[in-house]
Design an enzyme around this catalytic site. Structure first.
Site, short mmCIF file in Angstrom:
data_model
loop_
_atom_site.label_atom_id
_atom_site.label_comp_id
_atom_site.label_asym_id
_atom_site.label_seq_id
_atom_site.Cartn_x
_atom_site.Cartn_y
_atom_site.Cartn_z
N ASP A 124 103.70 -29.22 -1.31
CA ASP A 124 104.83 -28.98 -2.21
C ASP A 124 105.84 -28.09 -1.48
O ASP A 124 106.18 -28.35 -0.33
CB ASP A 124 104.32 -28.37 -3.53
CG ASP A 124 105.37 -28.32 -4.62
OD1 ASP A 124 105.49 -29.30 -5.38
OD2 ASP A 124 106.06 -27.29 -4.73
N ASP A 251 99.99 -39.02 -6.71
CA ASP A 251 101.12 -38.10 -6.83
C ASP A 251 102.41 -38.92 -6.77
O ASP A 251 102.87 -39.28 -5.69
CB ASP A 251 101.10 -37.04 -5.73
CG ASP A 251 102.23 -36.04 -5.89
OD1 ASP A 251 102.92 -36.07 -6.93
OD2 ASP A 251 102.45 -35.24 -4.98
N HIS A 281 98.87 -34.23 -7.68
CA HIS A 281 99.79 -33.44 -6.86
C HIS A 281 99.11 -32.20 -6.30
O HIS A 281 99.30 -31.85 -5.14
CB HIS A 281 101.00 -33.04 -7.71
CG HIS A 281 102.04 -32.28 -6.96
ND1 HIS A 281 102.74 -32.81 -5.91
CD2 HIS A 281 102.48 -30.99 -7.09
CE1 HIS A 281 103.59 -31.91 -5.43
NE2 HIS A 281 103.45 -30.79 -6.12
#
Length: 299
Positions: A124, A251, A281
């Site tokens: 991320d 994801d 995710h």
């Protein structure tokens, strides 16, 4: 800049994460300093593995990776980004910029910790920030593991699901951080883990970081961070050291970035890039052992 600091008692009783936090100050700008936090384990002389989290988590996210990496003789360092975890929290959304987060993190890694021959594990925003630092300081890094992340420039649009997410975060009257993390897992999230993700944010005013980050992703070609990310891509497309992608299979936001990174970065050639099954995710929550095993293939 008004800086908030989560009281230590908010972190009491964390399950499975008893690492002693360490702290250092880095320049915040305009003569101010802010405190950043990290935890580490393993031999001080071991190869350093840097674990960078993203939105809206903190170093707790990586708790399942510590044991297997330390058992392999690695020095494991997990940083709390500014605005998250035990690090100080600028109180205004406008205090947060992509460039500031890159510089704050760089200052801790190099000016304070003086890390060298680093293996980055970024997921991320840990990738959006980490890959920028890799590109701007390539001599400091030996390997990269990119997991559910990317380096957008705004030259291609983000998926519709991401736009809905950005708008919901910016418009929500309150943010339920634990629920937010749970929504990014496919194997469920325990009540104890939810509480740990809520812990850094005892009041709504502490959540400027989580509110700000979606809006900092470059999704237009003229975004303030677009040019710096384009420059980073020029470096990465010549990067020949090991570059592994370890994306999950569930994801919808970042899934398309895995093939792009593998095609673009020379260091990805010839590596066995896993797709981690039955993981969302937050692959560190769903499949920490699988992610740790992927990292260890580079050693």
């Amino acid at each position: 800049m008004e800086l908030l600091r989560t009281p230590d008692e908010c972190f009491a009783g964390l399950v499975g994460f008893d690492h002693e936090p360490r702290y250092a100050e880095v320049p915040a700008g305009d003569g101010q300093a802010l405190r950043m936090a990290w935890v580490e384990a393993g031999p001080a002389s071991g190869p350093p593995v840097l674990l960078l989290h993203g939105e809206p988590t903190w170093s707790y996210l990586y708790r399942g990776l510590f044991a297997p990496l330390v058992d392999a003789g690695l020095r494991v360092i997990a940083v709390d980004l500014v605005g998250f975890g035990r690090s100080d929290k600028p109180a205004a959304v406008s205090d947060h910029t992509y460039a500031r987060h890159v510089e704050w993190t760089r200052a801790l890694l190099f000016d304070v910790l003086d890390l060298r021959d680093v293996t980055l594990v970024g997921q991320d925003w840990g990738g959006l920030i980490g890959l920028r630092i890799v590109a701007e300081h390539p001599d400091r890094f030996a390997r990269v593991v990119a997991s559910n992340t990317g380096l957008p420039t705004g030259d291609q649009d983000m998926p519709a699901v991401w736009h809905r997410f950005r708008e919901s975060v910016q418009s929500a009257p309150s943010l339920d951080i634990g629920r937010f993390v749970a929504a990014g897992c496919v194997r469920g999230l325990s009540p104890e883990a939810r509480a740990a993700y809520d812990a850094p944010f005892p009041e709504e005013r502490f959540k400027a970081g989580p509110r700000a980050m979606p809006g900092l992703v470059p999704y237009r070609p003229d975004d303030p961070a677009s040019e710096a990310n384009r420059a980073a891509w020029k470096v990465l497309t010549a990067w020949e050291r090991p570059f592994l992608t370890a994306f999950s299979d569930s994801d919808p936001i970042t899934g398309a970035m895995g093939p792009i990174l593998r095609r673009a970065v020379p260091g990805a050639t010839g590596l066995d890039h896993p797709t981690i099954a039955n993981a969302g995710h937050f692959v560190q929550e769903d499949a920490p052992a699988d992610l740790a095993a992927a990292v260890l293939t580079l050693f």
